[in-house]
Write a protein that holds these residues in place. Structure first.
Motif, mmCIF file in Angstrom:
data_model
loop_
_atom_site.group_PDB
_atom_site.id
_atom_site.type_symbol
_atom_site.label_atom_id
_atom_site.label_comp_id
_atom_site.label_asym_id
_atom_site.label_seq_id
_atom_site.Cartn_x
_atom_site.Cartn_y
_atom_site.Cartn_z
ATOM 1 N N ALA A 218 -6.434 1.921 -8.153
ATOM 2 C CA ALA A 218 -6.944 0.560 -7.953
ATOM 3 C C ALA A 218 -5.796 -0.450 -7.874
ATOM 4 O O ALA A 218 -5.839 -1.380 -7.054
ATOM 5 C CB ALA A 218 -7.906 0.189 -9.080
ATOM 6 N N LEU A 219 -4.777 -0.274 -8.693
ATOM 7 C CA LEU A 219 -3.641 -1.205 -8.679
ATOM 8 C C LEU A 219 -2.896 -1.138 -7.345
ATOM 9 O O LEU A 219 -2.530 -2.171 -6.770
ATOM 10 C CB LEU A 219 -2.690 -0.871 -9.830
ATOM 11 N N VAL A 220 -2.667 0.066 -6.850
ATOM 12 C CA VAL A 220 -1.964 0.206 -5.572
ATOM 13 C C VAL A 220 -2.816 -0.339 -4.436
ATOM 14 O O VAL A 220 -2.327 -1.057 -3.548
ATOM 15 C CB VAL A 220 -1.596 1.680 -5.319
ATOM 16 N N ASN A 221 -4.111 -0.031 -4.452
ATOM 17 C CA ASN A 221 -5.003 -0.528 -3.389
ATOM 18 C C ASN A 221 -5.106 -2.047 -3.406
ATOM 19 O O ASN A 221 -5.183 -2.688 -2.354
ATOM 20 C CB ASN A 221 -6.389 0.099 -3.543
ATOM 21 N N ARG A 222 -5.095 -2.634 -4.608
ATOM 22 C CA ARG A 222 -5.140 -4.092 -4.704
ATOM 23 C C ARG A 222 -3.881 -4.706 -4.093
ATOM 24 O O ARG A 222 -3.945 -5.718 -3.387
ATOM 25 C CB ARG A 222 -5.269 -4.498 -6.175
ATOM 26 N N ALA A 223 -2.728 -4.086 -4.363
ATOM 27 C CA ALA A 223 -1.478 -4.586 -3.774
ATOM 28 C C ALA A 223 -1.498 -4.436 -2.263
ATOM 29 O O ALA A 223 -1.013 -5.311 -1.529
ATOM 30 C CB ALA A 223 -0.293 -3.832 -4.371
ATOM 31 N N GLN A 224 -2.065 -3.325 -1.772
ATOM 32 C CA GLN A 224 -2.167 -3.124 -0.326
ATOM 33 C C GLN A 224 -3.043 -4.185 0.315
ATOM 34 O O GLN A 224 -2.723 -4.711 1.395
ATOM 35 C CB GLN A 224 -2.739 -1.726 -0.042
ATOM 36 N N THR A 225 -4.151 -4.521 -0.334
ATOM 37 C CA THR A 225 -5.053 -5.546 0.198
ATOM 38 C C THR A 225 -4.346 -6.902 0.259
ATOM 39 O O THR A 225 -4.451 -7.629 1.253
ATOM 40 C CB THR A 225 -6.312 -5.648 -0.682
ATOM 41 N N GLU A 226 -3.621 -7.240 -0.802
ATOM 42 C CA GLU A 226 -2.896 -8.506 -0.823
ATOM 43 C C GLU A 226 -1.789 -8.514 0.236
ATOM 44 O O GLU A 226 -1.552 -9.530 0.900
ATOM 45 C CB GLU A 226 -2.309 -8.742 -2.206
ATOM 46 N N HIS A 227 -1.123 -7.371 0.394
ATOM 47 C CA HIS A 227 -0.091 -7.250 1.436
ATOM 48 C C HIS A 227 -0.689 -7.511 2.821
ATOM 49 O O HIS A 227 -0.106 -8.240 3.638
ATOM 50 C CB HIS A 227 0.518 -5.848 1.375
ATOM 51 N N SER A 228 -1.859 -6.952 3.091
ATOM 52 C CA SER A 228 -2.508 -7.143 4.392
ATOM 53 C C SER A 228 -2.888 -8.596 4.620
ATOM 54 O O SER A 228 -2.713 -9.133 5.715
ATOM 55 C CB SER A 228 -3.747 -6.254 4.486
ATOM 56 N N ARG A 229 -3.405 -9.226 3.568
ATOM 57 C CA ARG A 229 -3.790 -10.633 3.694
ATOM 58 C C ARG A 229 -2.581 -11.513 4.011
ATOM 59 O O ARG A 229 -2.623 -12.370 4.909
ATOM 60 C CB ARG A 229 -4.451 -11.110 2.396
ATOM 61 N N ILE A 230 -1.494 -11.295 3.279
ATOM 62 C CA ILE A 230 -0.286 -12.097 3.498
ATOM 63 C C ILE A 230 0.289 -11.825 4.887
ATOM 64 O O ILE A 230 0.737 -12.748 5.587
ATOM 65 C CB ILE A 230 0.758 -11.790 2.406
ATOM 66 N N THR A 231 0.276 -10.555 5.290
ATOM 67 C CA THR A 231 0.818 -10.189 6.602
ATOM 68 C C THR A 231 0.074 -10.900 7.729
ATOM 69 O O THR A 231 0.689 -11.458 8.658
ATOM 70 C CB THR A 231 0.743 -8.668 6.798
ATOM 71 N N GLN A 232 -1.246 -10.891 7.680
ATOM 72 C CA GLN A 232 -2.031 -11.552 8.716
ATOM 73 C C GLN A 232 -1.732 -13.039 8.766
ATOM 74 O O GLN A 232 -1.582 -13.628 9.857
ATOM 75 C CB GLN A 232 -3.520 -11.325 8.466
ATOM 76 N N GLN A 233 -1.625 -13.648 7.610
ATOM 77 C CA GLN A 233 -1.353 -15.081 7.563
ATOM 78 C C GLN A 233 0.020 -15.409 8.131
ATOM 79 O O GLN A 233 0.184 -16.344 8.938
ATOM 80 C CB GLN A 233 -1.475 -15.581 6.128
ATOM 81 N N LEU A 234 1.040 -14.648 7.727
ATOM 82 C CA LEU A 234 2.405 -14.932 8.177
ATOM 83 C C LEU A 234 2.603 -14.617 9.648
ATOM 84 O O LEU A 234 3.348 -15.328 10.352
ATOM 85 C CB LEU A 234 3.401 -14.138 7.325
ATOM 86 N N ASP A 235 1.966 -13.561 10.125
ATOM 87 C CA ASP A 235 2.132 -13.212 11.544
ATOM 88 C C ASP A 235 1.556 -14.298 12.455
ATOM 89 O O ASP A 235 2.084 -14.548 13.553
ATOM 90 C CB ASP A 235 1.457 -11.867 11.832
ATOM 91 N N ARG A 236 0.477 -14.949 11.998
ATOM 92 C CA ARG A 236 -0.108 -16.025 12.803
ATOM 93 C C ARG A 236 0.812 -17.238 12.889
ATOM 94 O O ARG A 236 0.829 -17.959 13.887
ATOM 95 C CB ARG A 236 -1.458 -16.445 12.215
ATOM 96 N N THR A 237 1.557 -17.471 11.824
ATOM 97 C CA THR A 237 2.385 -18.691 11.770
ATOM 98 C C THR A 237 3.833 -18.446 12.190
ATOM 99 O O THR A 237 4.608 -19.406 12.295
ATOM 100 C CB THR A 237 2.362 -19.266 10.344
ATOM 101 N N PHE A 238 4.212 -17.191 12.453
ATOM 102 C CA PHE A 238 5.621 -16.903 12.747
ATOM 103 C C PHE A 238 6.133 -17.619 14.003
ATOM 104 O O PHE A 238 7.237 -18.195 13.971
ATOM 105 C CB PHE A 238 5.839 -15.386 12.861
#
Length: 442
Positions: A218-238
């Motif tokens: 659960a801890l690793v999956n939670r980090a993966q989910t947060e990583h995906s959220r941040i990635t989508q946000q940053l890629d849009r603004t790059f």
């Protein structure tokens, strides 16, 4: 303690741990239980513990004191009448501040066990009152676990706001001697119950080590989910960041190359643990990079740092867990993966080994280090009772240094109560003796 002893310990400046030792009967275990209960203002537990007055003092100048109804202002005690037939005592709590202000609260008792019986289907086992059974699905749990599940059944009286504020800002974590033994007892009781009640459909309950494996996933999956959220946000603004980047900013090529090497190293370590879509490692050309290239790469690295941030401390904790546990295991290796959580394999054959088939000592070590790394909140005081249980001498010698490594990463201080000179080893400057000086403690 028990009307005979006055125990006192201090954390030296810049010290992260204290060891207490002494002969049987001086109250080492009860001392830890009192500290734990007082730090959480657990009045019901304190009312059953053998003390007259207990005080915790903090570095910012405030302190909290618990005074029992067998201890008057002059310090006289009447411990002969201590908690006969389960009778609980009143406890007066006082919170003192550096400017001499004082808040106080009188606790007059509660009926936690009666609340459980009245409002749930759990009942105590006659053979072991610490273990309770759900009469519906035959789940067996410790009374401590039920206290965690039903906190509202404790302290039913009106609790003042200052108590609630203190609880929110004071953290302690007690690791009891009997924790693993209770888990083993529960497991054995389940097997017995299954044999004598063949017609009862039983709900499956994970062992503690299996629960930790699920928590790890659960801890690793939670980090993966947060990583995906941040990635989508940053890629849009790059693209906007590239266009808006100041052209006058100086970026040094050596700094860029160092950061790239560090990030690629982190990606390689993370790829073994987390199944995330990480970009391929980028090899920088050996030629000199133009200024516009350096600025673009700097922006890329800034975004990559943010994308990887959810994994940084988690990966450090996972690697420390693996390092400490694998230094203990013989011909076996613990590994953490996103898909399986905790896995143990034979070092030679690679064959998976069921976590529940590990020895009690091996399970104890994995559970202990996991709890310290992933379940203790930052800033907490950890209380560890008799860690030498299930540890052979070599493991005992390494115990304090290993917990120090964990404490530095997780951010807590700890107190260890022990009978073992091997646990203390070369840390005698941190050791405080309780009880008579002449009595043997080993």
């Amino acid at each position: 303690m028990l009307g005979e002893y006055v125990h006192h310990i201090d954390f030296e400046e810049n010290s992260d741990f204290v060891i207490i030792y002494g002969p049987n009967g001086v109250g080492k275990t009860k001392f830890l239980e009192i500290i734990h209960a007082l730090s959480r203002v657990n009045a019901a537990t304190l009312s059953l513990l053998p003390f007259g007055t207990a005080t915790l003092s903090f570095s910012d100048g405030h302190s909290i004191t618990a005074i029992t109804d067998t201890h008057d202002e002059e310090g006289d005690s009447e411990f002969d009448a201590f908690v006969e037939n389960g009778q609980k005592r009143k406890i007066r709590f006082e919170l003192h501040f550096e400017d001499s202000e004082k808040d106080s609260w009188l606790y007059s008792g509660d009926n936690f066990e009666a609340q459980l019986i009245e409002n749930t289907t759990y009942r105590p086992l006659s053979s072991s009152p610490e273990i309770w059974e759900d009469r519906v699905d035959q789940e067996l749990v410790s009374l401590t676990e039920l206290e965690r599940r039903f906190p509202d059944f404790r302290d039913r009286e009106d609790v003042p706001e200052w108590i609630e504020r203190f609880r929110e800002n004071s953290f302690s974590y007690l690791i009891e001697t009997q924790r693993l033994r209770i888990e083993q007892y529960i497991g054995a009781s389940r097997r017995v119950a299954a044999n004598i009640r063949p017609g009862v459909r039983r709900k499956q309950h994970d062992t503690k080590i299996s629960e930790h494996s699920s928590t790890m996933k659960a801890l690793v999956n939670r980090a993966q989910t947060e990583h995906s959220r941040i990635t989508q946000q940053l890629d849009r603004t790059f693209p906007n960041k590239v266009l808006a980047a100041p052209t006058s900013e100086t970026v040094h090529a050596d700094d860029i190359r160092i950061r790239f090497d560090e990030q690629n190293g982190f990606r390689s370590r993370l790829g073994r643990v987390a199944s995330v879509a990480l970009e391929d490692e980028l090899s920088l050309p050996t030629r000199d990079l133009d200024e516009w290239e350096l600025r673009l790469l700097s922006l890329y690295l800034d975004d990559a740092d943010k994308k990887l941030a959810p994994f940084v401390k988690l990966l450090r904790k996972i690697e420390l867990l693996e390092d400490i546990v694998n230094s203990r295991l013989l011909n076996k290796r613990l590994q953490v993966t996103a898909g399986e959580g905790l896995t143990v394999r034979h070092e030679t054959t690679g064959r998976a080994i069921d976590l529940n088939s590990l020895s009690s000592g091996e399970q104890h070590e994995i559970i202990l280090i996991f709890d310290l790394l992933f379940n203790v909140p930052e800033g907490a005081l950890v209380l560890i009772d008799e860690p030498e249980i299930s540890l052979h001498v070599v493991w005992q010698l390494a115990f304090i240094p290993d917990v120090q490594r964990v404490a530095e990463l997780a951010g807590f201080r700890f107190i260890v109560a022990t009978h073992s000179p091997q646990i203390i080893n070369d840390a005698w400057s941190h050791a405080v003796r309780l009880g008579p000086e002449k009595a043997s403690f080993a």
